[in-house]
Design a protein around this motif. Structure first.
Motif, PDB file in Angstrom:
ATOM      1  N   GLN A   4      19.726  37.013  41.716  1.00 46.92           N
ATOM      2  CA  GLN A   4      18.433  36.396  41.954  1.00 46.92           C
ATOM      3  C   GLN A   4      18.406  34.915  41.586  1.00 46.92           C
ATOM      4  OE1 GLN A   4      15.728  37.844  43.624  1.00 46.92           O
ATOM      5  NE2 GLN A   4      17.512  39.118  44.073  1.00 46.92           N
ATOM      6  N   THR A   5      19.362  34.460  40.784  1.00 48.88           N
ATOM      7  CA  THR A   5      19.439  33.023  40.489  1.00 48.88           C
ATOM      8  C   THR A   5      19.648  32.229  41.772  1.00 48.88           C
ATOM      9  OG1 THR A   5      20.295  33.378  38.253  1.00 48.88           O
ATOM     10  CG2 THR A   5      20.719  31.238  39.248  1.00 48.88           C
ATOM     11  N   LEU A   6      20.461  32.752  42.679  1.00 47.60           N
ATOM     12  CA  LEU A   6      20.671  32.067  43.959  1.00 47.60           C
ATOM     13  C   LEU A   6      19.387  32.060  44.783  1.00 47.60           C
ATOM     14  CD1 LEU A   6      24.245  33.274  45.004  1.00 47.60           C
ATOM     15  CD2 LEU A   6      23.579  31.144  43.869  1.00 47.60           C
ATOM     16  N   LYS A   7      18.594  33.117  44.667  1.00 48.26           N
ATOM     17  CA  LYS A   7      17.289  33.137  45.325  1.00 48.26           C
ATOM     18  C   LYS A   7      16.383  32.064  44.749  1.00 48.26           C
ATOM     19  CE  LYS A   7      13.720  34.676  47.675  1.00 48.26           C
ATOM     20  NZ  LYS A   7      13.564  34.445  49.121  1.00 48.26           N
ATOM     21  N   VAL A   8      16.423  31.884  43.430  1.00 49.66           N
ATOM     22  CA  VAL A   8      15.630  30.834  42.791  1.00 49.66           C
ATOM     23  C   VAL A   8      16.067  29.457  43.291  1.00 49.66           C
ATOM     24  CG1 VAL A   8      15.132  29.686  40.600  1.00 49.66           C
ATOM     25  CG2 VAL A   8      15.103  32.182  40.734  1.00 49.66           C
ATOM     26  N   LEU A   9      17.377  29.229  43.372  1.00 46.56           N
ATOM     27  CA  LEU A   9      17.878  27.946  43.881  1.00 46.56           C
ATOM     28  C   LEU A   9      17.452  27.739  45.334  1.00 46.56           C
ATOM     29  CD1 LEU A   9      21.483  27.842  42.369  1.00 46.56           C
ATOM     30  CD2 LEU A   9      19.358  26.887  41.437  1.00 46.56           C
ATOM     31  N   SER A  10      17.430  28.816  46.105  1.00 48.57           N
ATOM     32  CA  SER A  10      16.960  28.741  47.479  1.00 48.57           C
ATOM     33  C   SER A  10      15.502  28.293  47.534  1.00 48.57           C
ATOM     34  CB  SER A  10      17.114  30.116  48.157  1.00 48.57           C
ATOM     35  OG  SER A  10      16.448  30.147  49.401  1.00 48.57           O
ATOM     36  N   LEU A  11      14.680  28.874  46.691  1.00 54.05           N
ATOM     37  CA  LEU A  11      13.262  28.509  46.663  1.00 54.05           C
ATOM     38  C   LEU A  11      13.069  27.063  46.223  1.00 54.05           C
ATOM     39  CD1 LEU A  11      11.754  31.744  45.084  1.00 54.05           C
ATOM     40  CD2 LEU A  11      11.420  30.936  47.426  1.00 54.05           C
ATOM     41  N   LEU A  12      13.823  26.639  45.215  1.00 58.13           N
ATOM     42  CA  LEU A  12      13.698  25.260  44.728  1.00 58.13           C
ATOM     43  C   LEU A  12      14.095  24.246  45.786  1.00 58.13           C
ATOM     44  CD1 LEU A  12      15.156  25.631  41.119  1.00 58.13           C
ATOM     45  CD2 LEU A  12      12.769  25.151  41.726  1.00 58.13           C
ATOM     46  N   LEU A  13      14.999  24.634  46.681  1.00 60.02           N
ATOM     47  CA  LEU A  13      15.482  23.712  47.703  1.00 60.02           C
ATOM     48  C   LEU A  13      14.662  23.798  48.987  1.00 60.02           C
ATOM     49  CD1 LEU A  13      17.701  21.591  47.884  1.00 60.02           C
ATOM     50  CD2 LEU A  13      19.220  23.347  48.838  1.00 60.02           C
ATOM     51  N   SER A  14      13.703  24.704  49.020  1.00 59.45           N
ATOM     52  CA  SER A  14      12.839  24.870  50.192  1.00 59.45           C
ATOM     53  C   SER A  14      11.616  23.963  50.085  1.00 59.45           C
ATOM     54  CB  SER A  14      12.381  26.331  50.309  1.00 59.45           C
ATOM     55  OG  SER A  14      13.477  27.207  50.430  1.00 59.45           O
ATOM     56  N   TYR A  15      10.946  23.779  51.209  1.00 62.60           N
ATOM     57  CA  TYR A  15       9.694  23.028  51.245  1.00 62.60           C
ATOM     58  C   TYR A  15       8.703  23.679  50.291  1.00 62.60           C
ATOM     59  CZ  TYR A  15       5.518  20.833  53.321  1.00 62.60           C
ATOM     60  OH  TYR A  15       4.362  20.138  53.536  1.00 62.60           O
ATOM     61  N   PRO A  16       8.129  22.926  49.370  1.00 64.14           N
ATOM     62  CA  PRO A  16       7.243  23.522  48.360  1.00 64.14           C
ATOM     63  C   PRO A  16       6.014  24.186  48.976  1.00 64.14           C
ATOM     64  CG  PRO A  16       7.889  21.289  47.748  1.00 64.14           C
ATOM     65  CD  PRO A  16       8.309  21.477  49.171  1.00 64.14           C
ATOM     66  N   GLU A  17       5.752  25.395  48.550  1.00 64.51           N
ATOM     67  CA  GLU A  17       4.562  26.137  48.970  1.00 64.51           C
ATOM     68  C   GLU A  17       3.807  26.597  47.727  1.00 64.51           C
ATOM     69  OE1 GLU A  17       3.596  26.255  51.946  1.00 64.51           O
ATOM     70  OE2 GLU A  17       5.333  26.168  53.289  1.00 64.51           O
ATOM     71  N   ALA A  18       2.540  26.929  47.900  1.00 65.45           N
ATOM     72  CA  ALA A  18       1.710  27.348  46.775  1.00 65.45           C
ATOM     73  C   ALA A  18       2.307  28.558  46.066  1.00 65.45           C
ATOM     74  CB  ALA A  18       0.294  27.661  47.266  1.00 65.45           C
ATOM     75  N   GLU A  19       2.909  29.476  46.844  1.00 62.71           N
ATOM     76  CA  GLU A  19       3.487  30.676  46.251  1.00 62.71           C
ATOM     77  C   GLU A  19       4.610  30.342  45.269  1.00 62.71           C
ATOM     78  OE1 GLU A  19       1.520  31.658  50.042  1.00 62.71           O
ATOM     79  OE2 GLU A  19       2.988  30.150  49.430  1.00 62.71           O
ATOM     80  N   MET A  20       5.372  29.300  45.590  1.00 62.21           N
ATOM     81  CA  MET A  20       6.448  28.910  44.687  1.00 62.21           C
ATOM     82  C   MET A  20       5.884  28.365  43.375  1.00 62.21           C
ATOM     83  SD  MET A  20       9.479  26.079  45.004  1.00 62.21           S
ATOM     84  CE  MET A  20       8.462  24.818  44.227  1.00 62.21           C
ATOM     85  N   LEU A  21       4.865  27.525  43.460  1.00 63.25           N
ATOM     86  CA  LEU A  21       4.273  26.962  42.244  1.00 63.25           C
ATOM     87  C   LEU A  21       3.682  28.058  41.368  1.00 63.25           C
ATOM     88  CD1 LEU A  21       2.517  23.709  43.555  1.00 63.25           C
ATOM     89  CD2 LEU A  21       4.829  24.020  42.652  1.00 63.25           C
ATOM     90  N   GLU A  22       3.193  29.117  42.001  1.00 64.82           N
ATOM     91  CA  GLU A  22       2.610  30.224  41.240  1.00 64.82           C
ATOM     92  C   GLU A  22       3.683  31.089  40.589  1.00 64.82           C
ATOM     93  OE1 GLU A  22       0.336  32.202  44.189  1.00 64.82           O
ATOM     94  OE2 GLU A  22      -1.207  30.631  44.315  1.00 64.82           O
ATOM     95  N   ALA A  23       4.943  30.945  41.043  1.00 63.83           N
ATOM     96  CA  ALA A  23       6.010  31.823  40.566  1.00 63.83           C
ATOM     97  C   ALA A  23       6.990  31.115  39.631  1.00 63.83           C
ATOM     98  CB  ALA A  23       6.773  32.407  41.759  1.00 63.83           C
TER      99      ALA A  23
END
Length: 236
Positions: A4-23
């Motif tokens: 799941q660390t790679l999933k986190v890195l994927s999210l950090l490198l994606s266009y920021p969305e509200a769901e990411m800030l909440e997570a």
């Protein structure tokens, strides 16, 4: 075993969305508990996550677009840095898509297969040995982006440093760093959304010519090294 660390890195490198800030608390917890990264890299990734605490979503989105979507030097599409606009890029994406499908991985229709956050999400669902091998194949491009982000003093370099620590640095790292140190500013003035839309049409229209070619070895292998370095020289 999913990583799941790679999933986190994927999210950090994606266009920021509200769901990411909440997570962000959950993301930080994954990095801490999974302990997949080297200690220094883990601290840098956690610092990047912390930078979103209390951040304004629109400001984060504007900063992201200014960094990644205003030229080709920091394009988050792997084959942009290998094949440019050549026909080889379409076949390379077809091969990568075939690999995704063979693993039962379904991608969003609005992203090309070589989009790095998508690639990292795919890797997060694979066994660690296979994920590491595929990352090693992509490291020339990932190290190039990491070096360019380091030159710009961007916190996003933490993602690429972490990937290098996990998979290992490429043989041509010193040449990549020398190139980045002397290449100057990215003066490309393009509308990347329009370019990617056009290239997506070309990719999906690759047709029967792609059906007879089955991917051997890794679909993202960048060989020979001279081909990758020449591609970078052509982009300057």
């Amino acid at each position: 075993m999913s990583m799941q660390t790679l999933k986190v890195l994927s999210l950090l490198l994606s266009y920021p969305e509200a769901e990411m800030l909440e997570a962000i608390d959950e993301m930080a917890e994954v990095v801490e508990q999974e302990n997949l990264l080297l200690e220094d890299h883990k601290k840098s990734v956690l610092a990047l996550i912390d930078s979103y605490r209390g951040a304004d979503l629109m400001d984060s989105q504007e900063d992201y677009v200014a960094l990644f979507d205003r030229g080709r030097f920091l394009s988050l599409h792997i084959f942009e840095h290998v094949h440019g606009e050549s026909r080889d890029r379409g076949q390379a994406m077809v091969n990568l898509l075939q690999m995704y499908e063979a693993h039962g991985f379904e991608m969003s229709t609005h992203e090309l297969p070589d989009y790095i956050p998508l690639f990292l999400e795919f890797l997060s669902q694979q066994e660690q040995a296979e994920a590491m091998q595929l990352l090693q194949d992509a490291m020339p491009v990932l190290s190039l982006l990491g070096a360019r982000l380091t030159e710009r003093g961007s916190e996003f370099r933490a993602i690429f440093d972490a990937l290098a620590g996990f998979a290992g640095e490429p043989d041509e790292l010193e040449e990549i760093r020398q190139q980045v140190a002397t290449e100057g500013e990215d003066e490309t003035v393009v509308y990347m959304d329009e370019i990617w839309e056009d290239e997506a049409v070309s990719f999906m229209g690759a047709g029967d010519a792609c059906k007879s070619q089955t991917p051997a070895a890794s679909p993202i292998t960048i060989t020979p090294r001279e081909q990758f370095l020449k591609a970078q020289n052509r982009s300057l």
